[in-house]
Scaffold this motif. Structure first.
Motif, PDB file in Angstrom:
ATOM      1  N   MET A   1       0.816  -1.219   0.000  1.00 55.37           N
ATOM      2  CA  MET A   1       0.000   0.000   0.000  1.00 55.37           C
ATOM      3  C   MET A   1       0.855   1.278   0.000  1.00 55.37           C
ATOM      4  O   MET A   1       0.363   2.347  -0.339  1.00 55.37           O
ATOM      5  CB  MET A   1      -0.898   0.023   1.240  1.00 55.37           C
ATOM      6  N   THR A   2       2.126   1.169   0.387  1.00 54.39           N
ATOM      7  CA  THR A   2       2.995   2.341   0.377  1.00 54.39           C
ATOM      8  C   THR A   2       3.757   2.500  -0.929  1.00 54.39           C
ATOM      9  O   THR A   2       4.474   3.480  -1.105  1.00 54.39           O
ATOM     10  CB  THR A   2       4.007   2.253   1.529  1.00 54.39           C
ATOM     11  N   CYS A   3       3.605   1.546  -1.826  1.00 54.87           N
ATOM     12  CA  CYS A   3       4.306   1.613  -3.112  1.00 54.87           C
ATOM     13  C   CYS A   3       3.660   2.701  -3.990  1.00 54.87           C
ATOM     14  O   CYS A   3       2.432   2.690  -4.189  1.00 54.87           O
ATOM     15  CB  CYS A   3       4.241   0.268  -3.816  1.00 54.87           C
ATOM     16  N   PRO A   4       4.411   3.652  -4.525  1.00 53.70           N
ATOM     17  CA  PRO A   4       3.836   4.720  -5.361  1.00 53.70           C
ATOM     18  C   PRO A   4       3.054   4.177  -6.559  1.00 53.70           C
ATOM     19  O   PRO A   4       2.013   4.733  -6.922  1.00 53.70           O
ATOM     20  CB  PRO A   4       5.059   5.524  -5.800  1.00 53.70           C
ATOM     21  N   LYS A   5       3.532   3.095  -7.162  1.00 48.92           N
ATOM     22  CA  LYS A   5       2.849   2.538  -8.325  1.00 48.92           C
ATOM     23  C   LYS A   5       1.470   2.001  -7.948  1.00 48.92           C
ATOM     24  O   LYS A   5       0.477   2.210  -8.660  1.00 48.92           O
ATOM     25  CB  LYS A   5       3.705   1.431  -8.941  1.00 48.92           C
ATOM     26  N   ILE A   6       1.408   1.304  -6.792  1.00 55.91           N
ATOM     27  CA  ILE A   6       0.126   0.772  -6.325  1.00 55.91           C
ATOM     28  C   ILE A   6      -0.823   1.913  -5.974  1.00 55.91           C
ATOM     29  O   ILE A   6      -2.023   1.879  -6.295  1.00 55.91           O
ATOM     30  CB  ILE A   6       0.344  -0.143  -5.102  1.00 55.91           C
ATOM     31  N   LYS A   8      -0.879   4.890  -7.226  1.00 54.12           N
ATOM     32  CA  LYS A   8      -1.351   5.503  -8.472  1.00 54.12           C
ATOM     33  C   LYS A   8      -2.434   4.654  -9.118  1.00 54.12           C
ATOM     34  O   LYS A   8      -3.424   5.177  -9.659  1.00 54.12           O
ATOM     35  CB  LYS A   8      -0.170   5.700  -9.424  1.00 54.12           C
ATOM     36  N   ASP A   9      -2.254   3.335  -9.083  1.00 56.05           N
ATOM     37  CA  ASP A   9      -3.276   2.439  -9.645  1.00 56.05           C
ATOM     38  C   ASP A   9      -4.599   2.585  -8.893  1.00 56.05           C
ATOM     39  O   ASP A   9      -5.685   2.549  -9.504  1.00 56.05           O
ATOM     40  CB  ASP A   9      -2.789   0.988  -9.582  1.00 56.05           C
ATOM     41  N   ILE A  10      -4.526   2.737  -7.568  1.00 58.34           N
ATOM     42  CA  ILE A  10      -5.752   2.894  -6.767  1.00 58.34           C
ATOM     43  C   ILE A  10      -6.465   4.207  -7.142  1.00 58.34           C
ATOM     44  O   ILE A  10      -7.686   4.250  -7.285  1.00 58.34           O
ATOM     45  CB  ILE A  10      -5.415   2.861  -5.267  1.00 58.34           C
ATOM     46  N   VAL A  11      -5.678   5.269  -7.299  1.00 60.91           N
ATOM     47  CA  VAL A  11      -6.257   6.566  -7.685  1.00 60.91           C
ATOM     48  C   VAL A  11      -6.938   6.470  -9.045  1.00 60.91           C
ATOM     49  O   VAL A  11      -8.044   6.985  -9.253  1.00 60.91           O
ATOM     50  CB  VAL A  11      -5.165   7.659  -7.692  1.00 60.91           C
ATOM     51  N   ILE A  12      -6.285   5.801  -9.991  1.00 60.14           N
ATOM     52  CA  ILE A  12      -6.873   5.649 -11.333  1.00 60.14           C
ATOM     53  C   ILE A  12      -8.154   4.830 -11.259  1.00 60.14           C
ATOM     54  O   ILE A  12      -9.151   5.134 -11.929  1.00 60.14           O
ATOM     55  CB  ILE A  12      -5.843   4.995 -12.286  1.00 60.14           C
ATOM     56  N   ALA A  13      -8.149   3.767 -10.429  1.00 59.74           N
ATOM     57  CA  ALA A  13      -9.351   2.942 -10.281  1.00 59.74           C
ATOM     58  C   ALA A  13     -10.503   3.767  -9.693  1.00 59.74           C
ATOM     59  O   ALA A  13     -11.657   3.656 -10.139  1.00 59.74           O
ATOM     60  CB  ALA A  13      -9.045   1.737  -9.392  1.00 59.74           C
ATOM     61  N   CYS A  14     -10.189   4.603  -8.685  1.00 59.28           N
ATOM     62  CA  CYS A  14     -11.225   5.475  -8.103  1.00 59.28           C
ATOM     63  C   CYS A  14     -11.758   6.453  -9.144  1.00 59.28           C
ATOM     64  O   CYS A  14     -12.966   6.732  -9.201  1.00 59.28           O
ATOM     65  CB  CYS A  14     -10.655   6.246  -6.923  1.00 59.28           C
ATOM     66  N   LYS A  15     -10.865   6.961  -9.975  1.00 62.46           N
ATOM     67  CA  LYS A  15     -11.273   7.891 -11.026  1.00 62.46           C
ATOM     68  C   LYS A  15     -12.236   7.220 -11.999  1.00 62.46           C
ATOM     69  O   LYS A  15     -13.275   7.781 -12.364  1.00 62.46           O
ATOM     70  CB  LYS A  15     -10.037   8.413 -11.751  1.00 62.46           C
ATOM     71  N   ILE A  16     -11.910   6.009 -12.408  1.00 63.38           N
ATOM     72  CA  ILE A  16     -12.761   5.281 -13.356  1.00 63.38           C
ATOM     73  C   ILE A  16     -14.145   5.028 -12.770  1.00 63.38           C
ATOM     74  O   ILE A  16     -15.169   5.225 -13.419  1.00 63.38           O
ATOM     75  CB  ILE A  16     -12.080   3.961 -13.768  1.00 63.38           C
ATOM     76  N   GLU A  17     -14.192   4.595 -11.504  1.00 57.90           N
ATOM     77  CA  GLU A  17     -15.478   4.317 -10.867  1.00 57.90           C
ATOM     78  C   GLU A  17     -16.296   5.593 -10.675  1.00 57.90           C
ATOM     79  O   GLU A  17     -17.520   5.585 -10.806  1.00 57.90           O
ATOM     80  CB  GLU A  17     -15.248   3.629  -9.511  1.00 57.90           C
ATOM     81  N   THR A  18     -15.602   6.719 -10.366  1.00 58.64           N
ATOM     82  CA  THR A  18     -16.308   7.994 -10.198  1.00 58.64           C
ATOM     83  C   THR A  18     -16.933   8.441 -11.510  1.00 58.64           C
ATOM     84  O   THR A  18     -18.087   8.892 -11.545  1.00 58.64           O
ATOM     85  CB  THR A  18     -15.337   9.072  -9.688  1.00 58.64           C
TER      86      THR A  18
END
Length: 433
Positions: A1-6, A8-18
């Protein structure tokens, strides 16, 4: 969960769902487009796209669709970015029923602005002036077309910066203001509530709302004190650079043209300051806002008349006499000290002050108000205000609503217009009873 790549992936997933949730709420209905552009921390140009629409429950929603990086701020690049964003989510410009931008020329331009390019796609995509935007900044920006206004803003800003750069100078400023007490004893100043209070220095800043009006007003009220402090800097400053700058500021500030421009900008911005402040209220009554627009236009027009001009000249002359500033003869030929003598102008001092400065700046302000609140915008706003349910639809007016619907020929033909008028008459009777 502290990995920057992970992350960023979570942020992109939230963006898609929003975005999916926004599309579901829209349900293929009309929406308005709100766009603003700025630079991010890495100095890359980015554009924020917001959708404003009514959801299934009847609530007005504003949702951030996306933040898009663009190559440059050209109008074509902005429109291309919007079209590409819409195509990704199966949107179409034909579903845009309104647009709202700030006062930037690439957004609001009447020929090649973004609003005109989008309106070519659909003739009913009207642009409404962004109420919460600082209208005062627009007026100051328009006034800066005049060289003398730009010089005035630069002069006031530099003088306030040099005064506020030292605690000692600010103490001197407060000390000079205490001289009002001696004036009271001498009977030179009137006493009364709200008179001769300490006026704080308000720096000119385009991002600080209303700062220009406060700065010009402060400069006029405390002109003598400011000149005394600058004169003290000339005598006591350790560095020659500060002394020379202070000398130049005194020489420029103690001219009739600067006094004239100070009072003119104070008058113009004072008229529009109330309108600009009221437009920023979160719960603004549209009818009241349009009334304030009419009042501002009328007051600016009245200021342009000969009677107001004569009173204005008397006020400026009194200010100049008070501070020993030379008042030029208005019948003499005008000589611009800031231009080469080989490029002399062929008009009098009166023509320069009355036409080139006074009338021109006021006309620019009137034109800007007419551009922001034109006839189409006025009809739309009055029509929307008639649908307000406050006080049992007390502002309901069928004729204003019908005039608003005439602006949407693609949605209302002659047959539906006749039916709509009957529906509105039935509706208001049903609601009131």
């Amino acid at each position: 969960m502290t990995c920057p790549k992970i992350q960023k992936d979570i942020v992109i997933a939230c963006k898609i769902e929003t975005i999916k949730g926004i599309i579901k709420e829209l349900n293929g209905d009309y929406f308005s487009l709100l766009v603003d552009e700025s630079f991010d921390v890495s100095c890359n140009e980015q554009m924020t796209v917001v959708l404003r629409y009514v959801d299934r429950r009847g609530f007005v929603m504003e949702r951030l669709l996306d933040i898009v990086h663009v190559k440059n701020t050209s109008v074509l690049s902005l429109k291309e970015a919007i079209v590409n964003l819409f195509s990704q989510h199966s949107f179409s410009l034909s579903y845009v029923c309104g647009q709202c931008y700030d006062g930037a020329s690439n957004m609001q331009g009447d020929i090649n602005g973004l609003k005109m390019l989008i309106k070519k796609e659909s003739r009913s995509v009207y642009s409404i002036h962004y109420f919460a935007h600082q209208l005062q900044l627009t007026f100051v920006g328009v006034s800066k077309r005049c060289l003398q206004v730009g010089e005035l803003v630069h002069l006031v800003s530099n003088i306030f910066n040099i005064l506020a750069a030292s605690y000692k100078r600010m103490d001197d400023y407060r000390e000079y203001q205490k001289k009002n007490q001696e004036a009271f004893y001498m009977g030179e100043l009137k006493t009364g509530r709200g008179l001769h209070q300490e006026v704080c220095i308000s720096r000119v800043c385009d991002t600080r709302w209303g700062s220009h009006f406060k700065s010009f007003n402060c400069f006029i009220l405390k002109f003598g004190t400011i000149m005394d402090i600058l004169d003290n800097i000339v005598e006591t400053a350790h560095f020659m650079d500060e002394r020379s700058r202070a000398t130049g500021y005194i020489r420029i500030a103690q001219t009739c043209e600067v006094a004239f421009m100070l009072h003119l900008m104070k008058e113009v911005l004072g008229i529009t300051n109330n309108l600009s402040t009221c437009l920023q209220n979160k719960e603004q009554d549209i009818v009241n806002a349009m009334l304030l627009v009419k009042v501002a236009k009328r007051r600016l027009q009245e200021l342009r008349e000969n009677e107001k001009w004569d009173l204005f000249v008397v006020e400026v002359s009194a200010f100049c006499i008070k501070y020993n500033i030379v008042v030029p003869n208005f019948d003499e030929p005008y000589v611009d000290s800031g231009r080469s003598r080989r490029k002399s102008v062929d008009y009098t001092v009166f023509h320069h002050y009355r036409v080139e400065l006074f009338c021109k700046i006021i006309d620019w302000q009137l034109q800007e108000l007419n551009d922001c609140f034109d006839e189409v915008t006025t009809k739309l706003l009055y029509g929307v205000a008639c649908l307000n349910s406050i006080d049992s639809f007390s502002s309901f007016d069928i004729q204003k609503i019908m005039r608003m619907t005439e602006l949407y020929p693609d949605d209302f033909d002659e047959l539906s217009m006749c039916a709509l008028e009957n529906h509105l008459a039935n509706y208001i009777i049903d609601v009131c009873t």
